[in-house]
Design an enzyme around this catalytic site. Sequence first.
Site, mmCIF file in Angstrom:
data_model
loop_
_atom_site.group_PDB
_atom_site.id
_atom_site.type_symbol
_atom_site.label_atom_id
_atom_site.label_comp_id
_atom_site.label_asym_id
_atom_site.label_seq_id
_atom_site.Cartn_x
_atom_site.Cartn_y
_atom_site.Cartn_z
ATOM 1 N N CYS A 15 -19.894 2.538 4.169
ATOM 2 C CA CYS A 15 -19.635 1.100 4.329
ATOM 3 C C CYS A 15 -18.742 0.907 5.555
ATOM 4 O O CYS A 15 -17.625 0.402 5.477
ATOM 5 C CB CYS A 15 -18.987 0.534 3.067
ATOM 6 N N LYS B 129 0.835 -1.213 0.000
ATOM 7 C CA LYS B 129 0.000 0.000 0.000
ATOM 8 C C LYS B 129 0.865 1.257 0.000
ATOM 9 O O LYS B 129 0.644 2.180 -0.787
ATOM 10 C CB LYS B 129 -0.939 0.018 1.215
ATOM 11 N N CYS C 91 -26.173 0.464 4.474
ATOM 12 C CA CYS C 91 -26.507 -0.036 3.132
ATOM 13 C C CYS C 91 -27.697 0.691 2.509
ATOM 14 O O CYS C 91 -27.739 0.881 1.293
ATOM 15 C CB CYS C 91 -26.786 -1.531 3.188
ATOM 16 N N CYS D 86 -24.468 -5.528 -4.463
ATOM 17 C CA CYS D 86 -23.635 -5.885 -3.315
ATOM 18 C C CYS D 86 -24.101 -7.202 -2.693
ATOM 19 O O CYS D 86 -25.242 -7.308 -2.233
ATOM 20 C CB CYS D 86 -23.695 -4.765 -2.278
ATOM 21 N N CYS E 89 -26.651 3.501 0.447
ATOM 22 C CA CYS E 89 -25.510 3.223 -0.434
ATOM 23 C C CYS E 89 -25.976 2.863 -1.847
ATOM 24 O O CYS E 89 -26.730 1.902 -2.030
ATOM 25 C CB CYS E 89 -24.691 2.077 0.158
HETATM 26 S S1 SF4 Z 1 -24.429 -1.868 0.190
HETATM 27 FE FE1 SF4 Z 1 -22.514 -3.031 0.231
HETATM 28 S S2 SF4 Z 1 -20.964 -1.499 -0.282
HETATM 29 FE FE2 SF4 Z 1 -22.787 -0.372 0.338
HETATM 30 S S3 SF4 Z 1 -22.596 -0.015 2.549
HETATM 31 FE FE3 SF4 Z 1 -23.696 -1.935 2.313
HETATM 32 S S4 SF4 Z 1 -22.121 -3.516 2.392
HETATM 33 FE FE4 SF4 Z 1 -21.089 -1.587 1.955
#
Ligand code: SF4
Length: 231
Positions: free
Chosen positions: A206, A140, A213, A222, A216
């Site tokens: 996340c 990294k 989620c 996902c 998101c």
């Molecule tokens: S949908 Fe998937 S990428 Fe988005 S916050 Fe939830 S676990 Fe994380």
Amino acid sequence: MSSLISPYCELKGEEILAGLRGIAVDPRDFVAYWVYLSTRDPFAVLVATLLSQHSTDRKALEVYRRLVQVVKNLSPASFLNCEEQELAEILRPAGLHRRKAELLRALAREVVDFDLKALGNLPTFEARRRLLKLPGVGPKTADVLLLHLGHPLFPVDTHIARITNRLSWAKGSRYEEIQKVWMELFSPKDYQEVHLRLIQWGREVCRARTPRCFTCFLRICCSFAKEEGRT
Ligand code: SF4
């Protein structure tokens, strides 16, 4: 702007980047990026990245600023002129201070006659190989510096690894497998922005313990959200 089609999801790269732009990014929350913008000095970027290991970027930036005041001009030679114990005391707020002081001085010894800027002119594989031989420099840290020097690499941190694993887009959880996902999805000119924005997404959306989620945009593709009934 990338328009590569994702093999992992119906979202294109540009749609993913547009989604990630939904939350703001502050350069002060990314110590290596902030240090690069302010100094353009590869050694300073290595120091900043090393400080941020097992710490927060804000804390690492605070310690970096203190270092600039005490270790004049922050060159490898100035680190070698600094007592390890004195250095460790300055590094204390960033955690693992004794280990980091030892590593910083070992790194300074290795690069005192090493033109880090010249890594920008080497083939990526060779530049990475040389960096990975240095004390305290893992994949990294090497990729963060090489990306700043213009190499087409995508650094992976714990937030990016967690997001990718939850999405189930990588073949495995190894660093290179996760890196490959994002390097395929975006063109190199977008790597820096996507890298920073994904980290911020991991901090705010996340999150490790309580992923949000329902807010998101990635939930449509996902695995974690589907399995947990969060779509
Ligand atoms: S949908 Fe998937 S990428 Fe988005 S916050 Fe939830 S676990 Fe994380």
